[in-house]
Write an enzyme that holds these catalytic residues in place. Structure first.
Site: not given
Length: 219
Positions: A23, A25, A52, A78-79, A189
């Site tokens: 991820d 982020h 993500d 999911n983000h 995740h």
């Protein structure tokens, strides 16, 4: 947001190397620094992210801009799902969940920018498959793969697709099962301080937003 069983199959990279990364982020500068350290060549190499891209870090816009790069690929996380569901499709519960888990950066942007971001995100596949020059086949799915065979993906219903981007059940139980029909799977995740291998599945999300380095695997 209605999820679709979209699987992107990338051609074999005969010119360079392929890498998979956890991820992002919103930590694009760190990603590029680590890629430079391993000799990444944007003209021949490719990077595949487990999803993500956005939230929790300072560079969510820059992370979305990576989707315009010919060397960069990603699956839906999911983000990203929360952003689309909450902002484009006006799901108020998921909008608040997103804003409370790092999505508040969007409040400092212009709504004129949003449609282009929504379009990029909605085109993301839930799964990516890629084969290396030695014939080893890799699958990339954000959170989990809720089936015992890779070829079942196209028949997934909404619940199964939702689990692909949200589920932590196999990670939490440390299930050692392998997914048939694919040599290896990569997930993000679920945060682990180190690369975690369970069956033929690798979890490579160390939590860069917590101050850790990316895990970058050469395929």
């Amino acid at each position: 947001m209605i999820l679709k069983a979209h699987r992107l199959t990338l051609p074999v990279n005969n010119e360079g190397s392929d890498y998979v990364v956890g991820d992002i982020h919103g930590h694009v500068t760190q990603l590029k620094s680590q890629l430079a350290d391993i000799g990444f060549n944007a003209d021949t190499d490719r990077v595949i992210c487990v999803g993500d891209l956005i939230d929790r870090g300072p560079e969510s816009i820059e992370a979305l801009e990576l989707l315009d790069e010919p060397w960069f690929f990603a699956v839906l996380g999911n983000h990203e799902y929360l952003m689309i569901s909450g902002m484009k499709y006006k799901n108020s519960r998921e909008r608040m969940t997103w804003l409370n888990h790092g999505g508040d950066w969007v409040m400092h942007t212009s709504p004129d920018q949003w449609p282009a971001w929504f379009d990029r995100i909605e085109r993301l596949p839930v799964a990516i498959e890629v084969e290396n020059r030695e014939g080893v086949r890799y699958g990339i799915v954000h959170a989990d793969f809720p089936s015992d065979h890779w070829d079942n993906f196209e028949q997934f219903d909404q619940d199964q697709l939702y689990r692909c981007i949200w589920s932590r059940s196999n990670f939490n139980s440390r299930s050692e099962h392998s997914v048939r029909g694919i040599d290896y799977l990569f997930h993000g995740h679920c945060i682990s301080d180190f690369e975690l291998k369970l069956g033929n599945r690798y979890y490579i999300e160390p939590g860069v937003f917590l101050g850790n380095d990316f895990i970058i695997k050469k395929l």
